[in-house]
Every structure is written in C-alpha cells, then in structure tokens.
Design an enzyme around this catalytic site. Structure first.
Site, PDB file in Angstrom:
ATOM      1  N   ASN A  77       0.867  -1.174   0.000  1.00 52.32           N
ATOM      2  CA  ASN A  77       0.000   0.000   0.000  1.00 52.32           C
ATOM      3  C   ASN A  77       0.909   1.230   0.000  1.00 52.32           C
ATOM      4  OD1 ASN A  77      -1.785   2.053   0.485  1.00 52.32           O
ATOM      5  ND2 ASN A  77      -2.410   1.355   2.521  1.00 52.32           N
ATOM      6  N   TRP A  78       1.011   1.852  -1.166  1.00 51.19           N
ATOM      7  CA  TRP A  78       1.947   2.980  -1.300  1.00 51.19           C
ATOM      8  C   TRP A  78       1.433   4.248  -0.618  1.00 51.19           C
ATOM      9  CZ3 TRP A  78       3.763   2.786  -7.178  1.00 51.19           C
ATOM     10  CH2 TRP A  78       4.345   1.540  -7.432  1.00 51.19           C
ATOM     11  N   LYS A  79       0.177   4.254  -0.258  1.00 56.80           N
ATOM     12  CA  LYS A  79      -0.449   5.449   0.350  1.00 56.80           C
ATOM     13  C   LYS A  79      -0.200   6.666  -0.558  1.00 56.80           C
ATOM     14  CE  LYS A  79      -0.188   3.162   4.787  1.00 56.80           C
ATOM     15  NZ  LYS A  79      -0.036   3.246   6.233  1.00 56.80           N
TER      16      LYS A  79
ATOM     17  N   HIS B 247      -9.437   0.986   5.170  1.00 53.22           N
ATOM     18  CA  HIS B 247      -8.158   1.237   5.850  1.00 53.22           C
ATOM     19  C   HIS B 247      -8.397   2.194   7.013  1.00 53.22           C
ATOM     20  CE1 HIS B 247      -4.058   2.475   6.640  1.00 53.22           C
ATOM     21  NE2 HIS B 247      -3.671   1.404   5.972  1.00 53.22           N
TER      22      HIS B 247
ATOM     23  N   GLU C  40      -6.805   4.653   8.008  1.00 54.09           N
ATOM     24  CA  GLU C  40      -6.606   6.066   7.665  1.00 54.09           C
ATOM     25  C   GLU C  40      -7.865   6.640   7.007  1.00 54.09           C
ATOM     26  OE1 GLU C  40      -2.934   5.467   5.531  1.00 54.09           O
ATOM     27  OE2 GLU C  40      -1.976   4.901   7.416  1.00 54.09           O
TER      28      GLU C  40
ATOM     29  N   GLU D 187      -5.086  -4.914  10.610  1.00 59.04           N
ATOM     30  CA  GLU D 187      -4.097  -3.845  10.791  1.00 59.04           C
ATOM     31  C   GLU D 187      -4.349  -3.124  12.113  1.00 59.04           C
ATOM     32  OE1 GLU D 187      -2.280  -2.719   6.690  1.00 59.04           O
ATOM     33  OE2 GLU D 187      -3.734  -1.231   7.324  1.00 59.04           O
TER      34      GLU D 187
ATOM     35  N   GLY E   9       2.830   2.422  10.830  1.00 60.63           N
ATOM     36  CA  GLY E   9       3.780   3.519  10.689  1.00 60.63           C
ATOM     37  C   GLY E   9       4.470   3.908  11.983  1.00 60.63           C
TER      38      GLY E   9
ATOM     39  N   SER F 229       3.819  -1.942  10.365  1.00 63.62           N
ATOM     40  CA  SER F 229       5.280  -1.979  10.548  1.00 63.62           C
ATOM     41  C   SER F 229       5.886  -3.343  10.217  1.00 63.62           C
ATOM     42  CB  SER F 229       5.657  -1.545  11.971  1.00 63.62           C
ATOM     43  OG  SER F 229       5.217  -0.215  12.190  1.00 63.62           O
TER      44      SER F 229
ATOM     45  N   GLY G  50       3.031  -1.039   4.275  1.00 58.78           N
ATOM     46  CA  GLY G  50       3.041   0.386   3.972  1.00 58.78           C
ATOM     47  C   GLY G  50       4.456   0.831   3.637  1.00 58.78           C
TER      48      GLY G  50
HETATM   49  P1  13P Z   1       3.239   0.474   7.670  1.00 57.00           P
HETATM   50  O1  13P Z   1       3.772  -0.819   7.081  1.00 57.00           O
HETATM   51  O2  13P Z   1       3.934   1.696   7.145  1.00 57.00           O
HETATM   52  O3  13P Z   1       3.143   0.404   9.151  1.00 57.00           O
HETATM   53  O4  13P Z   1       1.720   0.597   7.123  1.00 57.00           O
HETATM   54  C1  13P Z   1       0.860  -0.467   7.232  1.00 57.00           C
HETATM   55  C2  13P Z   1      -0.368  -0.134   6.480  1.00 57.00           C
HETATM   56  O5  13P Z   1      -1.122   0.738   6.855  1.00 57.00           O
HETATM   57  C3  13P Z   1      -0.619  -0.864   5.239  1.00 57.00           C
HETATM   58  O6  13P Z   1      -1.892  -0.593   4.746  1.00 57.00           O
END
Ligand code: 13P
Length: 249
Positions: free
Chosen positions: A9-11, A95, A97, A167, A173, A212, A233
C-alpha cells in the site's frame, strides 16, 4: 488452499515517474517468486502507468480506495467501474486512515465493497483496533464488529473474493508490530468469526497482517498458520525491502 499474499500500500507517496520505477524494480526482482502473490496499490494517478508495467506479469494491481457511489455528480471521486476499466483487480476498503481521517463509516464501507464486487474487483477489507481499545482488551470485540457490519452483509459467492487485512492502528507507521503470537491469536479469531457466518469458505480466505511489517520481522509473523501474508506500507516503497518481505514465506 489459501493464497499467500504480500500487498504494497503505497499510500500518498511517489510521483508517477517514481512509482513506475518502483514497480519496474519489483517486477524484475520478483521473477523467481512462486509461492506468494504480489500486489501493488499505487495512488489513482499512477494506476494506468503502473498497470502498463505489470501487464502480463504475476503482480496484481490494486487501488487504495473507490467511491461509495456508482457514478454521477461526485466531484473528485473515482468509481469502481473506472478502476475496472483500467484492469484493477483489487481495492483496499476500510483502511484505518480512511476510517479516521475521512470518517468512513461501516455503512459507507459496505456500499464501497458492494460496488467493487459488482465491478469484478476483489476487496482487501481492513479491520483493526486502536491503542486504547487494545489496552482495554477490547480488540476482539472491535474487530468482530467491523467484520459483522460489512463483510457479513455480502453474499457467500462474493465472500470468496474477499481478502482480509488485520491492521492494528497502533502498529501502523509506528515501528511497533504485533508479536507473531498476537497476530496469530487475532487472525485465528477473525477466521473463527468468518466461519460462523460463511462456514468452510473461511478456510480459503487470505488474512494479511499489516503494521510496521519489515524484512526483519516478516518471517516470524508469516510463519503462523493463520497469517497468510502482509499489507505493507512504508517498506513497500523500497523494492528490495518489499521483495525481502515476500521472500519471507
Ligand atoms: P506500515 O507498514 O507503514 O506500518 O503501514 C501499514 C499499512 O497501513 C498498510 O496498509
């Protein structure tokens, strides 16, 4: 048999040029991978160009979101049909977020999931508790409700197309990960919740861990029987790290 999946997930990261470079490296470096399905989820703006790069390869194409309406006067939104027309095969729905910053409710997520499925796109449905909920030992109940309010409302045939991502918000993150034991415990619980509604079919559902996940911890987490891969992420923005995670299977 369920599929092992590592999805990136590149966000909201990379320019189109950087994204195309990243996916080209991923395709190149993943040629000898056979026991895991790779998926990349770039931003909307990159989907056409990234799609061109992965066409004919084993890497799957995902979006990070889709609209909760099919079409019409919804300025700035991108529909599941538009994504399908660019050969998008997966879409991340729910997600944390999106739930937190854009106030996406269970009701909205259900609309999105139904539209994605109607467009032939497999949802990657995210569930997970925040830190206060984990500390209050409410994580089981929180995740169960997130699943019941959305996934339980789709039919059995559609359920076969769903991927679940657990998640924990406190691990996203932050550099903190759930331990492999914590991941296994809640993944097994999620499968039990799913099987109460969908029976044997839940055995075939891929349940991914996200939060993470890095080359250094993926092997231990993925070794657990109910962890079928990861939603990555930060580490998915580096081809070597992303492939190292995939090679942890
Ligand atoms: P991180 O791997 O940066 O913690 O993010 C996880 C995530 O939200 C994947 O959708």
């Amino acid at each position: 048999m369920r599929t092992n999946i590592v999805a990136g997930n590149w966000k909201m990261n990379t320019t189109v040029e950087e994204g195309v470079k990243l996916v080209s490296e991923i395709v190149e470096k993943s040629k000898d991978l056979s026991n895991v399905k790779l998926i990349v989820a770039p931003p909307f703006t990159h989907i056409f160009s990234v799609g061109e790069k992965i066409r004919g390869t084993a890497t799957g194409l995902s979006a990070q979101n889709c609209a909760s309406e099919a079409k019409g006067a919804f300025t700035g939104e991108v529909s599941s049909e538009m994504l399908a027309s660019l050969n998008v095969e997966y879409v991340i729905i729910g997600h944390s977020e999106r739930r937190e910053y854009y106030k996406e409710s269970d009701e909205i997520l259900l609309k999105k999931i139904k539209l994605a499925l109607a467009s032939g796109i497999s949802p990657i449905f995210c569930a997970g508790e925040n830190l206060a909920e984990r500390e209050a030992n409410r994580h089981f109940e929180v995740v169960k409700k997130q699943i019941e309010e959305v996934v339980f409302k789709i039919n059995e045939t559609d359920f076969e197309k769903i991927i679940i991502a657990y998640e924990p918000v406190w691990a996203i993150g932050t550099g903190k990960t759930a331990t492999a034991e914590q991941a296994q415990e809640i993944h097994a619980y999620i499968r039990k919740v799913l099987s109460a509604k969908f029976g044997e079919k839940a055995e075939n559902t891929s349940i991914l861990y996200g939060g993470s996940c890095k080359p250094g911890n993926a092997k231990e987490i993925f070794s657990k029987p109910d962890v079928d891969g990861g939603l990555i992420g930060g580490a998915s923005l580096n081809a070597d790290e992303f492939i190292a995670i995939a090679k942890s299977f």
